[in-house]
Structure formats: C-alpha cells, structure tokens
Design a protein around this motif. Structure first.
Motif, short mmCIF file in Angstrom:
data_model
loop_
_atom_site.label_atom_id
_atom_site.label_comp_id
_atom_site.label_asym_id
_atom_site.label_seq_id
_atom_site.Cartn_x
_atom_site.Cartn_y
_atom_site.Cartn_z
N TYR A 300 0.87 -1.19 0.00
CA TYR A 300 0.00 0.00 0.00
C TYR A 300 0.90 1.24 0.00
O TYR A 300 1.22 1.80 1.05
N PRO A 301 1.35 1.69 -1.17
CA PRO A 301 2.38 2.73 -1.28
C PRO A 301 2.00 4.09 -0.70
O PRO A 301 2.89 4.92 -0.50
N SER A 302 0.72 4.34 -0.46
CA SER A 302 0.30 5.63 0.09
C SER A 302 -0.03 5.55 1.58
O SER A 302 -0.73 6.41 2.13
N TYR A 303 0.49 4.55 2.27
CA TYR A 303 0.19 4.30 3.67
C TYR A 303 1.07 5.19 4.55
O TYR A 303 2.19 4.84 4.91
N GLY A 304 0.54 6.36 4.92
CA GLY A 304 1.31 7.35 5.65
C GLY A 304 1.81 6.87 7.00
O GLY A 304 2.94 7.16 7.39
N GLN A 305 0.99 6.13 7.75
CA GLN A 305 1.39 5.68 9.08
C GLN A 305 2.59 4.74 8.99
O GLN A 305 3.50 4.80 9.83
N ALA A 306 2.60 3.89 7.98
CA ALA A 306 3.73 2.98 7.82
C ALA A 306 5.01 3.75 7.52
O ALA A 306 6.10 3.41 8.01
N ASN A 327 11.08 10.50 5.84
CA ASN A 327 10.50 11.77 6.31
C ASN A 327 9.94 12.58 5.15
O ASN A 327 8.90 13.23 5.27
N ARG A 328 10.64 12.57 4.01
CA ARG A 328 10.13 13.30 2.84
C ARG A 328 8.80 12.70 2.37
O ARG A 328 7.88 13.43 1.98
N LYS A 329 8.71 11.39 2.41
CA LYS A 329 7.46 10.75 1.99
C LYS A 329 6.35 11.05 3.00
O LYS A 329 5.19 11.25 2.62
N ALA A 330 6.69 11.09 4.28
CA ALA A 330 5.68 11.42 5.30
C ALA A 330 5.14 12.83 5.07
O ALA A 330 3.94 13.08 5.24
N ILE A 331 6.01 13.77 4.67
CA ILE A 331 5.57 15.14 4.36
C ILE A 331 4.59 15.12 3.20
O ILE A 331 3.54 15.77 3.22
N GLU A 332 4.92 14.35 2.16
CA GLU A 332 4.09 14.29 0.96
C GLU A 332 2.72 13.68 1.25
O GLU A 332 1.71 14.07 0.66
N LEU A 333 2.65 12.74 2.20
CA LEU A 333 1.40 12.03 2.48
C LEU A 333 0.57 12.68 3.58
O LEU A 333 -0.59 12.31 3.77
N ALA A 334 1.14 13.61 4.32
CA ALA A 334 0.44 14.20 5.46
C ALA A 334 -0.87 14.86 5.02
O ALA A 334 -0.94 15.52 3.99
N SER A 335 -1.93 14.67 5.82
CA SER A 335 -3.24 15.24 5.49
C SER A 335 -4.07 15.39 6.76
O SER A 335 -3.69 14.92 7.84
N GLY A 336 -5.20 16.06 6.62
CA GLY A 336 -6.12 16.19 7.74
C GLY A 336 -5.67 17.19 8.79
O GLY A 336 -4.80 18.04 8.54
N LYS A 337 -6.25 17.10 9.99
CA LYS A 337 -5.98 18.06 11.04
C LYS A 337 -4.53 18.06 11.50
O LYS A 337 -4.02 19.07 11.98
N LYS A 339 -1.90 17.57 9.63
CA LYS A 339 -0.99 17.76 8.50
C LYS A 339 0.18 18.69 8.85
O LYS A 339 1.34 18.34 8.63
N ASN A 340 -0.11 19.89 9.38
CA ASN A 340 0.96 20.84 9.68
C ASN A 340 1.92 20.29 10.73
O ASN A 340 3.14 20.48 10.62
N ARG A 341 1.39 19.63 11.74
CA ARG A 341 2.25 19.10 12.80
C ARG A 341 3.17 18.01 12.25
O ARG A 341 4.37 18.00 12.53
N VAL A 342 2.61 17.09 11.47
CA VAL A 342 3.40 16.00 10.90
C VAL A 342 4.47 16.55 9.96
O VAL A 342 5.63 16.16 10.00
N GLN A 343 4.07 17.50 9.10
CA GLN A 343 5.03 18.05 8.15
C GLN A 343 6.13 18.83 8.87
O GLN A 343 7.31 18.71 8.52
#
Length: 391
Positions: A300-306, A327-337, A339-343
């Motif tokens: 599941y290539p878009s699985y942000g938690q993984a 970390n770069r991929k986590a930035i790209e996948l971050a979404s929702g409430k 998003k800013n914190r994760v990025q």
C-alpha cells in the motif's frame, strides 16, 4: 514454477555465472559479471532453525539439502559494504545482485532484473536536461552503471546526488520488441521483471512488472521536487523516442498522480502487517520491524502511518539517508488536522540529519520550513544555530 515474488536478479552474460540446481549465485549490481565472495546467506522459516551458507570465490553458495524451498521461506544475503537483500523463496537455482552501500544522503540506485525473455530490457532515467540510458550513460550526477543486452540483468542506474527542486522519472523499456514496433507484445509482462530501489544501505522499494500485460514501456516511479516517491506504474506500447517524450511530459506535468489501484482488502492486509511491525518495534526488534513496515508500504504505497513508523525505525537504526527519504514521503502524504504538525516534525527531522552532516544551509532551509508550519522553540534554536554556523 518460479513465482513473481522471487528475486530474479539473474545474469546470462556467461553461462558459468548461472546457478545450477542446489545452489545460488551472487553478483555485484554495479560491476558487470563481478561475483561476490564471502557473502553470508541465511534461510529463515517460522518454526525451523535458520540455515546458513557463505558464497565461494565464484560467488556461489550451496542450498541446504533439507531446505523447504517455498514462499514460506525467507532468504537474507548480506556482506559488509553492501545493502542487505531480503527475498521470498523459492530461491534455488537463482542468481542475486547486491548493491554497494551508497554514502551520499541524496543518492539512489535502481536495479532492474528479469528473466530469459525478452533478451533486452533497458533502464531509463529522465530529469531536466538529462536522459540516462544505454545511448547516453552519463548524466549530471547520475549514470548507467551496468547495461545488459543478453537477458536477466542486472541493469543499474545510480543517482549520485539528487537535484533539489527537480523531478525524476524512471522507466523500463522492452528494446527487443519496442524497437520492432510490436505494440501487441506481452513479453515484458511475462518477463518477471523487477526494480529494486536502494537508498543508503537499505533496499527501500521493490516494484514488480504486472503479469500478462500488453506493453513495451513500463513507467515505474517518479521522484518529485521535494524528493518524495510516487508510484506511477503506467504500461504503454511506445518506441524509444515515444517513451522519452512521455517521460518529459510527466516531468512537465502539474503533479504526479498515483496509478495504483488499492482495494479495501489490500489496505486491510497492509494495516495488519504494519500492526505486526509496531509490535516488533516495541520488542526492540528494530530490523524485523523495519522489514514489516517496508512490506506494508510495498503493498500500500500511500500508507502514511507505515512511512512514519519506518522513518522512526530508520533513525533508531542510525540509517540517516533512509530516514531522510521516509520523512520526505511522510511530508508528501500528510493530510487532515495533523498535516501541519506532521510536516513540521518531518522537516525538523530532515534539518537535524543535515545538521549532523554539517550541511548548514540545507539544515537552515528545513528548520525554516518547519517554523513556517508550526511554532516551536526547537525550530527557533535550530535556525539560530545554523545562522551562527553560516556567518
């Protein structure tokens, strides 16, 4: 019958290199026909004791006579200075390619392998003002290490230094049939082709050709301006020049799009694997957890938690290049409430990696990106430190 989940990094450059029944052979991914001596080979199977062997000066290792050589067995090949290769069996009668560890934080290596037919599959890498393939083997900070024209591979492209702010597209072309304009060819689809992508000392992604597909071009993945991966997996019947034009159009497009069809069943299985990885992480079995998170992402290539879990695990394992990528991929996948914190957190992690490597300007840029998304004293302190270093 050998299945698609095997590592089919075979080479037929000389028949003497092809493994015979009861053994495997190990070659370099970057030096044509170079055998790898003293590589440690381990076969693991739940409920059984591990079995081990070491490759000879000819790069060969005996497969244990009592090995159950099926999909429930995992084979691990490692040698200092090379990325560890982990594959599902059957393994007997195959040759495998090891990738030397990459030292550059922004480097990447793609290794293409396939079966006996078609004879000639080609690797292509396109990025602004560059197209690396068999005609032009050297680009700006990237090169074609190995070009194979007589089946099996490996065929390897290395990005020595990714250019910030530029897009990259990697593709495979069936030269044997594409050059003859055989648009109805299914040869590549039946080739067992696979692309293994390495960052630092780790195999981070594995792509397998879709079987029974009519196509001569497989556009595998893209890397965006920020270094994040995008699975493309387009299958088209194109000439070599047509493929080059199409890759250029993807680079010029507004954004990369995902062409993977992810079903609810696949998502459920990926989450199950990720949960198992989290349990292994809590048990401090970090490498085992790393492989589980990678398996979840491969499914599941878009699985942000993984990706988030994988980035943390890489950091614990001191695999900084890999942590940078995750970390770069986590930035790209971050979404929702969140998003800013994760990025912001991910930009901060990237900044600390660059700071540890004394790349002060890169670290400063990422501390500032973190601060632009969220206020935190750690970001302010990081900016102050880097500004002092740059004075």
């Amino acid at each position: 019958m050998k299945t698609l989940i095997q590592s089919v990094a075979l080479t037929a450059a000389a028949l003497s290199f092809q493994a015979t029944a009861g053994e495997i052979s190990v070659l370099s991914a970057v030096v044509k026909d170079q055998t790898i001596e003293d590589a440690k080979v381990t076969w693991q199977r739940n409920g059984d004791s591990s079995k081990r062997a070491v490759t000879s000066s000819a790069g060969k290792a005996k497969v244990p006579a009592d090995l159950i050589d099926d999909a429930e067995t995992t084979m691990i090949i490692n040698k200092p200075g090379y990325s560890t290769l982990v594959v599902k069996c059957p393994c007997d009668d195959f040759t495998y390619a090891l990738s030397p560890v990459m030292q550059n934080l922004d480097g990447l290596r793609a290794v293409l392998t396939w079966g006996a037919t078609p004879r000639d599959l080609d690797s292509h890498l396109s990025y602004p003002n560059n197209h690396v393939y068999y005609v032009d083997k050297t680009g700006t900070n990237a090169n074609l290490d190995v070009d194979d024209t007589d089946s099996f591979g490996p065929e390897t492209i290395t990005i020595e230094q990714k250019h910030d702010g530029e897009r990259y597209v990697y593709a495979v072309h069936d030269y044997t049939n594409g050059s003859r304009n055989r648009k109805d060819s299914k040869a590549m689809g039946f080739s067992n082709a696979r692309v293994e992508v390495y960052v630092g000392q780790t195999l981070i992604r594995t792509y397998r050709v879709q079987p029974d597909t009519t196509a001569t071009s497989w556009i595998v993945f893209g890397i965006d301006e920020n270094g994040a991966f995008h699975d493309i997996n387009q299958y088209l019947s194109l000439s070599r020049s047509g493929l080059a034009s199409h890759m250029d159009s993807l680079i010029a497009a507004e954004s990369f799009e995902s062409h993977s069809l992810i079903t609810p069943a696949i998502k459920k299985e990926a989450k199950r694997i990720n949960t198992r990885g989290e349990a292994l992480y809590q048990e401090k079995r970090l490498e085992d957890a790393m492989y589980k998170f990678q398996d979840a992402i491969n499914l599941y290539p878009s699985y942000g938690q993984a990706y988030s879990n994988l980035g943390l695990t890489y950091q614990k394992l001191n695999r900084t290049a890999e942590a940078l990528w995750a970390n770069r991929k986590a930035i790209e996948l971050a979404s929702g409430k969140s998003k800013n914190r994760v990025q912001a957190s991910s930009y901060y992690n990237i900044a600390r990696i660059y700071e540890a490597s004394e790349r002060w300007q890169d670290a400063l840029d990422n501390f500032k990106k973190a601060k632009s998304l969220r206020q935190h004293s750690a970001y302010d302190k990081g900016i102050a430190r880097m500004q002092e270093k740059l004075q």
